[in-house]
Design an enzyme around this catalytic site. Sequence first.
Site, short mmCIF file in Angstrom:
data_model
loop_
_atom_site.label_atom_id
_atom_site.label_comp_id
_atom_site.label_asym_id
_atom_site.label_seq_id
_atom_site.Cartn_x
_atom_site.Cartn_y
_atom_site.Cartn_z
N GLY A 136 -2.02 6.48 4.39
CA GLY A 136 -2.08 7.06 3.05
C GLY A 136 -1.09 8.16 2.78
O GLY A 136 -1.12 8.78 1.70
N PRO A 157 -0.15 4.56 9.30
CA PRO A 157 0.66 4.54 8.09
C PRO A 157 1.29 3.16 7.84
O PRO A 157 1.66 2.47 8.78
CB PRO A 157 1.77 5.56 8.39
CG PRO A 157 1.86 5.59 9.89
CD PRO A 157 0.52 5.21 10.43
N GLY A 158 1.38 2.80 6.56
CA GLY A 158 2.09 1.58 6.18
C GLY A 158 3.26 1.98 5.31
O GLY A 158 4.42 1.99 5.71
N ARG A 159 2.92 2.42 4.07
CA ARG A 159 3.93 2.79 3.09
C ARG A 159 4.93 3.82 3.64
O ARG A 159 6.13 3.73 3.42
CB ARG A 159 3.22 3.40 1.87
CG ARG A 159 4.13 3.75 0.73
CD ARG A 159 3.42 4.62 -0.32
NE ARG A 159 2.06 4.26 -0.59
CZ ARG A 159 1.67 3.43 -1.56
NH1 ARG A 159 2.56 2.89 -2.35
NH2 ARG A 159 0.39 3.17 -1.74
N ARG A 196 3.46 -3.66 -8.74
CA ARG A 196 2.97 -2.27 -8.74
C ARG A 196 3.08 -1.58 -10.11
O ARG A 196 2.14 -0.89 -10.51
CB ARG A 196 3.66 -1.45 -7.64
CG ARG A 196 3.40 -2.04 -6.23
CD ARG A 196 3.77 -1.10 -5.11
NE ARG A 196 2.87 0.02 -5.04
CZ ARG A 196 3.12 1.22 -5.50
NH1 ARG A 196 4.30 1.47 -6.05
NH2 ARG A 196 2.23 2.17 -5.42
N CYS A 229 5.84 -14.15 -18.74
CA CYS A 229 5.26 -14.21 -20.08
C CYS A 229 4.07 -13.28 -20.16
O CYS A 229 2.92 -13.73 -20.25
CB CYS A 229 4.85 -15.64 -20.38
SG CYS A 229 6.26 -16.72 -20.31
N GLU A 230 4.34 -12.01 -20.07
CA GLU A 230 3.32 -10.97 -20.08
C GLU A 230 3.97 -9.74 -20.66
O GLU A 230 4.99 -9.27 -20.10
CB GLU A 230 2.91 -10.59 -18.66
CG GLU A 230 2.12 -11.59 -17.91
CD GLU A 230 0.62 -11.43 -18.14
OE1 GLU A 230 -0.06 -12.45 -18.10
OE2 GLU A 230 0.17 -10.31 -18.38
N TYR A 288 4.39 -2.85 -0.28
CA TYR A 288 3.48 -3.45 -1.26
C TYR A 288 4.23 -4.18 -2.39
O TYR A 288 3.80 -4.13 -3.55
CB TYR A 288 2.51 -2.40 -1.82
CG TYR A 288 1.67 -1.75 -0.73
CD1 TYR A 288 0.67 -2.47 -0.07
CD2 TYR A 288 1.89 -0.44 -0.34
CE1 TYR A 288 -0.08 -1.89 0.95
CE2 TYR A 288 1.14 0.15 0.68
CZ TYR A 288 0.15 -0.58 1.31
OH TYR A 288 -0.58 -0.01 2.32
N1 LLP Z 1 -5.36 1.81 6.91
C1 LLP Z 1 -6.23 1.22 6.09
C2 LLP Z 1 -7.59 0.95 6.55
C3 LLP Z 1 -5.85 0.86 4.79
O1 LLP Z 1 -6.72 0.28 3.98
C4 LLP Z 1 -4.52 1.11 4.37
C5 LLP Z 1 -4.08 0.76 3.03
C6 LLP Z 1 -3.63 1.71 5.27
C7 LLP Z 1 -4.09 2.07 6.53
C8 LLP Z 1 -2.20 2.02 4.94
O2 LLP Z 1 -2.08 2.87 3.86
P1 LLP Z 1 -0.63 3.44 3.47
O3 LLP Z 1 -0.17 4.29 4.63
O4 LLP Z 1 0.27 2.27 3.28
O5 LLP Z 1 -0.84 4.20 2.24
N2 LLP Z 1 -1.39 -1.91 -2.83
C9 LLP Z 1 -1.44 -0.47 -3.00
C10 LLP Z 1 -1.82 0.22 -1.72
C11 LLP Z 1 -3.11 -0.28 -1.12
C12 LLP Z 1 -3.39 0.34 0.21
C13 LLP Z 1 -4.48 -0.37 0.90
N3 LLP Z 1 -4.83 0.15 2.18
C14 LLP Z 1 -0.10 0.00 -3.53
O6 LLP Z 1 0.77 -0.80 -3.79
O7 LLP Z 1 0.11 1.20 -3.72
#
Ligand code: LLP
Length: 422
Positions: free
Chosen positions: A237, A280-282, A319, A350-351, A379
């Site tokens: 997050g 972390p992902g994002r 997004r 078409c939106e 994402y």
């Molecule tokens: N761990 C868990 C359990 C999660 O559910 C998530 C994200 C992460 C880690 C990684 O979070 P990050 O570091 O990437 O913020 N589609 C949305 C974001 C959804 C996130 C879902 N869970 C967007 O495009 O902003």
Amino acid sequence: MAHLHFDGCDVLELAREFGTPLYVLSEDRIRGRIRELRETFLDRWPGTSAAYASKALQTLDVCRIVASENLDLDVVSGGELYAALKAGFPPERIHFHGNSKTPEEIRMALDAGVGRLIVDNRTELEILDREARSRGIRAPILFRVTPGVDSHTHQYMSTGDLDSKFGIPLDPSVRDQYIGAALGMAGVELRGFHFHVGSQIFSNESHRKALRIVAGLAAEVRERYGLETRELILGGGFATRYTGKDKPEPLAYYTDALMEDLRNLCAESGLPMPRVGIEPGRWIVAEAGITLYTVGSVKEIPGVRTYVGVDGGMPDNIRPALYGAEYEATVADRHDAPRDRVVTVAGKCCESGDILIRDIPLQDPRPGDVLAMFTTGAYTHSMASNYNRLPRPAMVLVRGGKARLSVRRETFEDLTARELLS
Ligand code: LLP
């Protein structure tokens, strides 16, 4: 006129060679972020680990990069697990998440030998216990708990509040049932807890509040059940910069505060420090990606606005339409020209809601120009669709000025390949 370069590659050449829309991903930038994570978190705080959250962007190449950097990997579905295994990711370093895992997914995870299962609900716990016992194994699990904190992010990205579909509520009546059940099961070994408060969070407050609550839980379960919390995962997050309005803090702003808090909380309650993980992902991939589009049309509505139509849109980046997310962009063929025209970049679906960027000053875009949109690594590809039967874009991986195809573009044939004409 200067062309935009991305990691040593002229993006106009990339657009010419691979076509548009095109996702361009920098391997060096991903590795750079992981290096920062290692230096400022893993090396500074012994006994910690980090798992990359696949959902942000998972390709076989991304799995390979993450494996080679020795991070763990989070997956949330059979599909993500399948791809990770196909890329050769070591199963014991994979964590399996999800609030609605199917029995097939649970069996698949056990058969693959994933390192951790993060349990979200009672049904899953029971299936897991049964399946593990039938295999003669004890599955290492963590409970995902809902700390009940507000993370002040977009409602669709908030996951830690009390009213959430994710996690086990900490109300003692519910929590005790789960812990009692797990302790009586021969097929599972409860090693600790997991929480994730939400995504794109700028302040460390919600993580810190959640940690305090979950550390309290650890103290209570030790007292009540003699259960030692050996592992604690604090979720992901951590915020990334999308536009000039965003001022994200470095990763250490979150992790140092959390580790110091935890050290104090453990000292106060006499608990040994658990192993701590983040996911972390994002934060790892968002800024490592850009998307290239070709401008198709420029339509001026006098006194209203000018729409610049491009050859992609909500199918390759949902997004803006889903969260009102904001992005920056440039006309890649005249990157250094003055930005003297305010336009709205529109997708081709078409939106009416298929708008990529509203009211952005650009370098007078014209049909045929290549438009580069920044910070699209997270994402976008992972949430892509085929709405209006748009083929999903290709992805190239750039490294040290060289580009190679990482995901080929979908074809019209791919789009109908699963359909049976009777
Ligand atoms: N761990 C868990 C359990 C999660 O559910 C998530 C994200 C992460 C880690 C990684 O979070 P990050 O570091 O990437 O913020 N589609 C949305 C974001 C959804 C996130 C879902 N869970 C967007 O495009 O902003």
